[in-house]
Design a protein around this motif. Sequence first.
Motif, PDB file in Angstrom:
ATOM      1  N   PHE A 175       0.834  -1.205   0.000  1.00 21.51           N
ATOM      2  CA  PHE A 175       0.000   0.000   0.000  1.00 21.51           C
ATOM      3  C   PHE A 175       0.866   1.251   0.000  1.00 21.51           C
ATOM      4  O   PHE A 175       0.632   2.187  -0.789  1.00 21.51           O
ATOM      5  CB  PHE A 175      -0.909  -0.030   1.226  1.00 21.51           C
ATOM      6  N   LEU A 176       1.867   1.306   0.871  1.00 24.67           N
ATOM      7  CA  LEU A 176       2.737   2.480   0.942  1.00 24.67           C
ATOM      8  C   LEU A 176       3.515   2.668  -0.356  1.00 24.67           C
ATOM      9  O   LEU A 176       3.649   3.795  -0.854  1.00 24.67           O
ATOM     10  CB  LEU A 176       3.710   2.335   2.115  1.00 24.67           C
ATOM     11  N   LEU A 177       4.035   1.578  -0.888  1.00 26.90           N
ATOM     12  CA  LEU A 177       4.833   1.671  -2.112  1.00 26.90           C
ATOM     13  C   LEU A 177       3.990   2.221  -3.261  1.00 26.90           C
ATOM     14  O   LEU A 177       4.456   3.085  -4.025  1.00 26.90           O
ATOM     15  CB  LEU A 177       5.396   0.292  -2.462  1.00 26.90           C
ATOM     16  N   ARG A 178       2.759   1.736  -3.390  1.00 28.41           N
ATOM     17  CA  ARG A 178       1.911   2.158  -4.500  1.00 28.41           C
ATOM     18  C   ARG A 178       1.596   3.651  -4.425  1.00 28.41           C
ATOM     19  O   ARG A 178       1.700   4.375  -5.426  1.00 28.41           O
ATOM     20  CB  ARG A 178       0.628   1.339  -4.488  1.00 28.41           C
ATOM     21  N   HIS A 179       1.265   4.146  -3.246  1.00 28.28           N
ATOM     22  CA  HIS A 179       0.828   5.535  -3.127  1.00 28.28           C
ATOM     23  C   HIS A 179       2.006   6.504  -3.008  1.00 28.28           C
ATOM     24  O   HIS A 179       1.901   7.648  -3.478  1.00 28.28           O
ATOM     25  CB  HIS A 179      -0.105   5.674  -1.928  1.00 28.28           C
ATOM     26  N   LEU A 180       3.099   6.106  -2.405  1.00 27.86           N
ATOM     27  CA  LEU A 180       4.269   6.978  -2.374  1.00 27.86           C
ATOM     28  C   LEU A 180       4.865   7.153  -3.768  1.00 27.86           C
ATOM     29  O   LEU A 180       5.381   8.225  -4.102  1.00 27.86           O
ATOM     30  CB  LEU A 180       5.324   6.424  -1.413  1.00 27.86           C
ATOM     31  N   ARG A 181       4.805   6.114  -4.581  1.00 22.67           N
ATOM     32  CA  ARG A 181       5.310   6.243  -5.948  1.00 22.67           C
ATOM     33  C   ARG A 181       4.500   7.256  -6.750  1.00 22.67           C
ATOM     34  O   ARG A 181       5.050   7.955  -7.606  1.00 22.67           O
ATOM     35  CB  ARG A 181       5.289   4.881  -6.638  1.00 22.67           C
ATOM     36  N   LEU A 182       3.192   7.346  -6.483  1.00 23.81           N
ATOM     37  CA  LEU A 182       2.390   8.357  -7.161  1.00 23.81           C
ATOM     38  C   LEU A 182       2.860   9.759  -6.794  1.00 23.81           C
ATOM     39  O   LEU A 182       2.981  10.638  -7.664  1.00 23.81           O
ATOM     40  CB  LEU A 182       0.915   8.186  -6.786  1.00 23.81           C
ATOM     41  N   THR A 183       3.140   9.993  -5.508  1.00 24.57           N
ATOM     42  CA  THR A 183       3.639  11.294  -5.075  1.00 24.57           C
ATOM     43  C   THR A 183       5.015  11.588  -5.667  1.00 24.57           C
ATOM     44  O   THR A 183       5.273  12.691  -6.150  1.00 24.57           O
ATOM     45  CB  THR A 183       3.707  11.342  -3.543  1.00 24.57           C
ATOM     46  N   ILE A 184       5.878  10.592  -5.649  1.00 21.01           N
ATOM     47  CA  ILE A 184       7.237  10.787  -6.173  1.00 21.01           C
ATOM     48  C   ILE A 184       7.214  11.034  -7.674  1.00 21.01           C
ATOM     49  O   ILE A 184       7.912  11.928  -8.186  1.00 21.01           O
ATOM     50  CB  ILE A 184       8.098   9.557  -5.826  1.00 21.01           C
ATOM     51  N   GLN A 185       6.435  10.267  -8.397  1.00 18.39           N
ATOM     52  CA  GLN A 185       6.358  10.470  -9.844  1.00 18.39           C
ATOM     53  C   GLN A 185       5.805  11.842 -10.194  1.00 18.39           C
ATOM     54  O   GLN A 185       6.226  12.465 -11.177  1.00 18.39           O
ATOM     55  CB  GLN A 185       5.495   9.373 -10.459  1.00 18.39           C
ATOM     56  N   SER A 186       4.872  12.340  -9.396  1.00 20.53           N
ATOM     57  CA  SER A 186       4.347  13.686  -9.632  1.00 20.53           C
ATOM     58  C   SER A 186       5.436  14.737  -9.433  1.00 20.53           C
ATOM     59  O   SER A 186       5.575  15.671 -10.245  1.00 20.53           O
ATOM     60  CB  SER A 186       3.167  13.951  -8.688  1.00 20.53           C
ATOM     61  N   LEU A 187       6.235  14.602  -8.366  1.00 20.28           N
ATOM     62  CA  LEU A 187       7.337  15.546  -8.126  1.00 20.28           C
ATOM     63  C   LEU A 187       8.381  15.465  -9.236  1.00 20.28           C
ATOM     64  O   LEU A 187       8.869  16.495  -9.733  1.00 20.28           O
ATOM     65  CB  LEU A 187       7.985  15.256  -6.773  1.00 20.28           C
ATOM     66  N   GLN A 188       8.733  14.262  -9.632  1.00 17.63           N
ATOM     67  CA  GLN A 188       9.766  14.093 -10.651  1.00 17.63           C
ATOM     68  C   GLN A 188       9.333  14.634 -12.014  1.00 17.63           C
ATOM     69  O   GLN A 188      10.121  15.277 -12.711  1.00 17.63           O
ATOM     70  CB  GLN A 188      10.144  12.619 -10.767  1.00 17.63           C
ATOM     71  N   SER A 189       8.093  14.373 -12.393  1.00 15.10           N
ATOM     72  CA  SER A 189       7.636  14.846 -13.701  1.00 15.10           C
ATOM     73  C   SER A 189       7.550  16.368 -13.745  1.00 15.10           C
ATOM     74  O   SER A 189       7.903  16.995 -14.752  1.00 15.10           O
ATOM     75  CB  SER A 189       6.267  14.233 -14.016  1.00 15.10           C
ATOM     76  N   THR A 190       7.114  16.991 -12.630  1.00 15.33           N
ATOM     77  CA  THR A 190       7.043  18.450 -12.582  1.00 15.33           C
ATOM     78  C   THR A 190       8.438  19.069 -12.622  1.00 15.33           C
ATOM     79  O   THR A 190       8.677  20.053 -13.332  1.00 15.33           O
ATOM     80  CB  THR A 190       6.302  18.904 -11.312  1.00 15.33           C
ATOM     81  N   ALA A 191       9.363  18.485 -11.855  1.00 12.35           N
ATOM     82  CA  ALA A 191      10.730  19.008 -11.847  1.00 12.35           C
ATOM     83  C   ALA A 191      11.420  18.801 -13.191  1.00 12.35           C
ATOM     84  O   ALA A 191      12.247  19.620 -13.604  1.00 12.35           O
ATOM     85  CB  ALA A 191      11.528  18.329 -10.732  1.00 12.35           C
ATOM     86  N   LEU A 192      11.098  17.723 -13.887  1.00 16.82           N
ATOM     87  CA  LEU A 192      11.706  17.469 -15.192  1.00 16.82           C
ATOM     88  C   LEU A 192      11.299  18.531 -16.207  1.00 16.82           C
ATOM     89  O   LEU A 192      12.113  18.952 -17.041  1.00 16.82           O
ATOM     90  CB  LEU A 192      11.306  16.077 -15.681  1.00 16.82           C
TER      91      LEU A 192
END
Length: 559
Positions: A175-192
């Motif tokens: 559960f944590l892995l699935r939802h934390l990855r959504l947050t991380i991917q959002s940060l990474q895509s915006t920063a990219l």
Amino acid sequence: MNALVALCHFCELHGPRTLFCTEALHPPSPTPSQAGAPIPGERERESDREGEGLTMRANSSATQRGDMCEGCRSLPASHPGFVSVDNETGIRFLSHQHPRQPQLFSVVRQACVRSLSCEVCPGREGPIFFGDEQHGFVFSHTFFIKDSLARGFQRWYSIVMVAMDRIYLINSWPFLLRHLRLTIQSLQSTALKVFDSEQCVCPQRAVRMNSAFSPAVFPHQRSGNAARSLPSLTQHSNLWASLHSSFSWLLKACGSRLTEKLLEGAPTEDTLVLIERQTEQEEEISCWEGAEGGMSRPECHQSHSDLYSSFLFDEGKSEGYAGPKFRSLRHLRQVLGTTDFRQLAWHVLMGNQVILRGADPGLIQSAFTMLKSLLPVGCVRSVLYSSQYEEAYRCNFLGLSPDVPIPTHVSSSEFSVLVDVVNVPRGSVYSASTDEDIMSLYQFSISSANSQPTDKGPTLLNKVEVALSNDNLSVDVVSHCLLCLKEEWMNKVKVLFKFSKVDGRGKEDTQKVLALLGVSGPGEEDNVRLLKFWMTGLSKTYKSHLMTAVRGGERNLSQ
């Protein structure tokens, strides 16, 4: 959930630092009797003042921020932080740069340092678990954020969840892995996107290659902006408020998805199998939703009794059909007759395919509900009502519509039994509600190619028939009697599995064990056949535990 979520950053100038932290504050438990309890309006004002006090204590660490650079700081010292209140539970979620308690500050600080130094997975990006009883257990997910002014054009971050409950945190891993990855991917895509736009304006790689390099002045060579804040890297002005919402929801959802249940003794095999099936269904749903890119649906966790009821009654599907239904095994025995019921129950216990063919799906499903109670959960594979024949390897309970033909290899097989439910024509519409009504509305014809006598065994069936024929026993008492008999024979199955499959003993030793278990004697062939069939219904958890224990004992002996 008694946990804490923090965003950490490895600063090029100051090393690992905690940027943002969200913790759950539980309301104090009310005393049984409180004289002069405040009225609701005063209580809300008191909670507001307490919330202000919490943010003031959180801001008390502002004096320690003199050595922080822009990349190490999230909220300014004057910022009150973020507070959200869960109206259902009264839990408040407070977010600031550091925890409000000194003890939590040192725990989060240690988790931050370890997550960005020694406790990392291969590739330095991804999840990892570490910790101990003294400093808490940590689920950490490290990741990189693109920065055109950083060394290697990227900065290193981590999101950590700290809790004292190791088992709870490990069980929450998917559960944590699935939802934390959504947050991380959002940060990474915006920063990219920000990184690409900056590189188009001024490519830093060419600038660095054409300038003289000096480690002492390297930070100043990047326009004095060696440490940029995360909002500047993502160009997200409300980043911290967004992270507060995300972390608060994560703590709330992670705390409500798993609940503790009091077990009276060790879980039964039926309970273990039902839990395994529920887990497999949830993982399958999660995989499908992940592949489709959708949000996950709320996960439904049932108690063990609810799981078993759902298994027996197939989520109440038969209740949706009008007409008569079987209410108990005794009712089914009275309708079919003693001889036909014993023949049908014998095929069920032996693992043969039981086929009910008729025009009333509600009646057929209610019959399956009663017959399934004779078997362990792991031995049941059912197709309740189908318009085509299904092979025996797919189901041992099969309901068919009246026009479906039975293949020749099935009708001539001794490993199947067919029950045809034929409607008796009536002149008027009739509402069935009693035992005699079913017998007046339907005729039951049982056929099988089995030539083996069914009147000797198995021993379990003999005991079940004794209980069913005793009218002094109520339906509930018979149900509990059947449950005890199944547990008794499942224990025999476990002994035989350990002895024959795990230890690999010979035939002579197996015969001695069968005699010790009380299986030999009249009906021995049926008893052994029942045990072998029920062996297929053992849970994966039990088999894995048994194999691990045996291999561990072998290693100890060899040493």
